[in-house]
Design a protein around this motif. Structure first.
Motif, PDB file in Angstrom:
ATOM      1  N   LEU A   9      40.664  41.026  46.852  1.00  0.00           N
ATOM      2  CA  LEU A   9      41.656  42.095  46.820  1.00  0.00           C
ATOM      3  C   LEU A   9      41.979  42.609  48.216  1.00  0.00           C
ATOM      4  O   LEU A   9      43.061  43.149  48.443  1.00  0.00           O
ATOM      5  CB  LEU A   9      41.153  43.255  45.953  1.00  0.00           C
ATOM      6  CG  LEU A   9      40.722  42.879  44.537  1.00  0.00           C
ATOM      7  CD1 LEU A   9      40.089  44.079  43.846  1.00  0.00           C
ATOM      8  CD2 LEU A   9      41.879  42.329  43.743  1.00  0.00           C
ATOM      9  N   ARG A  60      40.682  33.996  41.593  1.00  0.00           N
ATOM     10  CA  ARG A  60      42.108  34.277  41.827  1.00  0.00           C
ATOM     11  C   ARG A  60      42.745  34.876  40.589  1.00  0.00           C
ATOM     12  O   ARG A  60      43.575  35.788  40.686  1.00  0.00           O
ATOM     13  CB  ARG A  60      42.826  32.995  42.244  1.00  0.00           C
ATOM     14  CG  ARG A  60      42.445  32.543  43.632  1.00  0.00           C
ATOM     15  CD  ARG A  60      43.100  31.233  43.989  1.00  0.00           C
ATOM     16  NE  ARG A  60      42.721  30.819  45.344  1.00  0.00           N
ATOM     17  CZ  ARG A  60      42.922  29.616  45.830  1.00  0.00           C
ATOM     18  NH1 ARG A  60      43.501  28.682  45.104  1.00  0.00           N
ATOM     19  NH2 ARG A  60      42.552  29.329  47.059  1.00  0.00           N
ATOM     20  N   TRP A  61      42.376  34.359  39.417  1.00  0.00           N
ATOM     21  CA  TRP A  61      42.923  34.900  38.174  1.00  0.00           C
ATOM     22  C   TRP A  61      42.508  36.357  38.011  1.00  0.00           C
ATOM     23  O   TRP A  61      43.345  37.209  37.706  1.00  0.00           O
ATOM     24  CB  TRP A  61      42.456  34.069  36.972  1.00  0.00           C
ATOM     25  CG  TRP A  61      43.054  34.540  35.688  1.00  0.00           C
ATOM     26  CD1 TRP A  61      44.256  34.186  35.161  1.00  0.00           C
ATOM     27  CD2 TRP A  61      42.487  35.495  34.785  1.00  0.00           C
ATOM     28  NE1 TRP A  61      44.474  34.854  33.981  1.00  0.00           N
ATOM     29  CE2 TRP A  61      43.401  35.660  33.730  1.00  0.00           C
ATOM     30  CE3 TRP A  61      41.293  36.216  34.765  1.00  0.00           C
ATOM     31  CZ2 TRP A  61      43.160  36.527  32.663  1.00  0.00           C
ATOM     32  CZ3 TRP A  61      41.054  37.080  33.711  1.00  0.00           C
ATOM     33  CH2 TRP A  61      41.991  37.221  32.671  1.00  0.00           C
ATOM     34  N   ALA A  63      41.585  38.513  40.305  1.00  0.00           N
ATOM     35  CA  ALA A  63      42.223  39.351  41.333  1.00  0.00           C
ATOM     36  C   ALA A  63      43.668  39.668  40.977  1.00  0.00           C
ATOM     37  O   ALA A  63      44.135  40.785  41.210  1.00  0.00           O
ATOM     38  CB  ALA A  63      42.146  38.658  42.691  1.00  0.00           C
ATOM     39  N   GLY A  64      44.371  38.722  40.402  1.00  0.00           N
ATOM     40  CA  GLY A  64      45.786  38.919  40.113  1.00  0.00           C
ATOM     41  C   GLY A  64      46.096  39.478  38.742  1.00  0.00           C
ATOM     42  O   GLY A  64      47.198  39.960  38.501  1.00  0.00           O
ATOM     43  N   HIS A  65      45.145  39.427  37.834  1.00  0.00           N
ATOM     44  CA  HIS A  65      45.426  39.795  36.449  1.00  0.00           C
ATOM     45  C   HIS A  65      45.253  41.285  36.153  1.00  0.00           C
ATOM     46  O   HIS A  65      45.867  41.802  35.227  1.00  0.00           O
ATOM     47  CB  HIS A  65      44.531  38.979  35.509  1.00  0.00           C
ATOM     48  CG  HIS A  65      44.906  39.093  34.070  1.00  0.00           C
ATOM     49  ND1 HIS A  65      46.036  38.503  33.543  1.00  0.00           N
ATOM     50  CD2 HIS A  65      44.312  39.755  33.053  1.00  0.00           C
ATOM     51  CE1 HIS A  65      46.112  38.787  32.257  1.00  0.00           C
ATOM     52  NE2 HIS A  65      45.074  39.548  31.940  1.00  0.00           N
ATOM     53  N   GLN A  67      44.689  45.558  37.446  1.00  0.00           N
ATOM     54  CA  GLN A  67      44.856  46.583  38.468  1.00  0.00           C
ATOM     55  C   GLN A  67      43.463  47.133  38.722  1.00  0.00           C
ATOM     56  O   GLN A  67      42.829  47.680  37.812  1.00  0.00           O
ATOM     57  CB  GLN A  67      45.790  47.692  37.991  1.00  0.00           C
ATOM     58  CG  GLN A  67      47.225  47.240  37.853  1.00  0.00           C
ATOM     59  CD  GLN A  67      48.092  48.394  37.375  1.00  0.00           C
ATOM     60  OE1 GLN A  67      47.739  49.120  36.474  1.00  0.00           O
ATOM     61  NE2 GLN A  67      49.237  48.544  38.014  1.00  0.00           N
ATOM     62  N   TRP A  68      42.979  46.999  39.947  1.00  0.00           N
ATOM     63  CA  TRP A  68      41.603  47.319  40.280  1.00  0.00           C
ATOM     64  C   TRP A  68      41.466  48.668  40.972  1.00  0.00           C
ATOM     65  O   TRP A  68      42.306  49.050  41.770  1.00  0.00           O
ATOM     66  CB  TRP A  68      41.044  46.250  41.230  1.00  0.00           C
ATOM     67  CG  TRP A  68      40.954  44.913  40.603  1.00  0.00           C
ATOM     68  CD1 TRP A  68      41.940  43.963  40.560  1.00  0.00           C
ATOM     69  CD2 TRP A  68      39.844  44.346  39.917  1.00  0.00           C
ATOM     70  NE1 TRP A  68      41.502  42.861  39.889  1.00  0.00           N
ATOM     71  CE2 TRP A  68      40.212  43.064  39.485  1.00  0.00           C
ATOM     72  CE3 TRP A  68      38.565  44.809  39.634  1.00  0.00           C
ATOM     73  CZ2 TRP A  68      39.342  42.238  38.774  1.00  0.00           C
ATOM     74  CZ3 TRP A  68      37.701  43.986  38.924  1.00  0.00           C
ATOM     75  CH2 TRP A  68      38.100  42.718  38.512  1.00  0.00           C
ATOM     76  N   PHE A  96      45.021  29.073  34.288  1.00  0.00           N
ATOM     77  CA  PHE A  96      46.376  29.583  34.460  1.00  0.00           C
ATOM     78  C   PHE A  96      47.371  28.885  33.554  1.00  0.00           C
ATOM     79  O   PHE A  96      48.557  28.879  33.822  1.00  0.00           O
ATOM     80  CB  PHE A  96      46.821  29.415  35.917  1.00  0.00           C
ATOM     81  CG  PHE A  96      46.069  30.293  36.866  1.00  0.00           C
ATOM     82  CD1 PHE A  96      46.126  31.656  36.767  1.00  0.00           C
ATOM     83  CD2 PHE A  96      45.290  29.750  37.859  1.00  0.00           C
ATOM     84  CE1 PHE A  96      45.434  32.474  37.642  1.00  0.00           C
ATOM     85  CE2 PHE A  96      44.593  30.542  38.749  1.00  0.00           C
ATOM     86  CZ  PHE A  96      44.667  31.911  38.634  1.00  0.00           C
TER      87      PHE A  96
END
Length: 153
Positions: A9, A60-61, A63-65, A67-68, A96
Motif C-alpha cells: 500500500l 496484489r489482489w 492491496a487493490g481489493h 480500502q485499508w 484475478f
C-alpha cells in the motif's frame, strides 16, 4: 530472485506482504494435517516459483481489493498471514479471473417485499468465497469492503 516483501500500500517496490519462508512456517501446522487433494497441500508441494508467484498475485489482489486503514508492523504481519493462507487455498485457480456477474441476483421480490442489492459482489477471490477472509481482516479494512449494501425499495 527473492520476493521483495513489504507494504504494497505504501512501498512501490514491494511484491508480497509475506516471504515464502514465513508463509510456509505460518501454514505448517495446518498443512501437516491437510488431505493431499486439498489446494493447501498442493500449494505446499508446489515448486518454489509457483508459490512465490501466488504470494505476489494474492498480495496484489488484497492491496487493490479493499480500502485499508493505515497498517503498522503488527497489522502487516496479520495481512501477510492472510496472504499466505489465501495463496494456499486458492492454489490452482486464477485469482484475478473475471467473474460473470450476469447470474448474480441484483433484485428480489417476495410478495410485497422487494430488495435491491447495491454493490453486491459475486465472490471474494476468483469466483470463490472464503468465509475466513473478511473476519481475519476485521479492523484493517474500511467499511465499504465489509459487505453487501442493501437498499429497500
Amino acid at each position: 530472485m527473492p520476493l521483495i516483501v513489504g507494504n504494497l500500500l505504501t512501498d512501490p517496490e514491494a511484491q508480497s506482504f509475506i516471504s515464502l519462508a514465513d508463509a510456509l512456517a505460518y501454514l505448517e501446522p495446518e498443512a501437516a494435517v491437510a488431505a493431499p487433494e486439498t489446494a493447501m497441500a498442493q500449494w505446499i508441494a508446489a515448486d518454489e516459483t509457483v508459490q512465490e508467484a501466488s504470494l505476489v498475485r494474492v498480495s496484489r489482489w488484497l492491496a487493490g481489493h479493499f480500502q485499508w486503514y493505515p497498517l503498522g508492523a503488527v497489522e502487516l504481519i496479520r495481512v501477510g498471514h492472510v496472504a499466505a493462507r489465501l495463496a494456499a487455498e486458492s492454489h490452482g485457480r486464477e485469482t484475478f479471473a473475471g467473474v460473470d456477474g450476469s447470474a448474480a441476483v441484483k433484485r428480489e421480490k417476495v410478495g410485497p417485499i422487494e430488495v435491491e442489492y447495491v454493490g453486491a459482489s459475486v465472490a471474494d477471490v476468483g469466483g470463490l468465497s472464503f468465509d475466513w477472509l473478511r473476519p481475519m481482516l476485521r479492523g484493517l479494512i474500511a467499511a465499504p469492503g465489509l459487505g453487501i449494501g442493501v437498499m429497500v425499495v
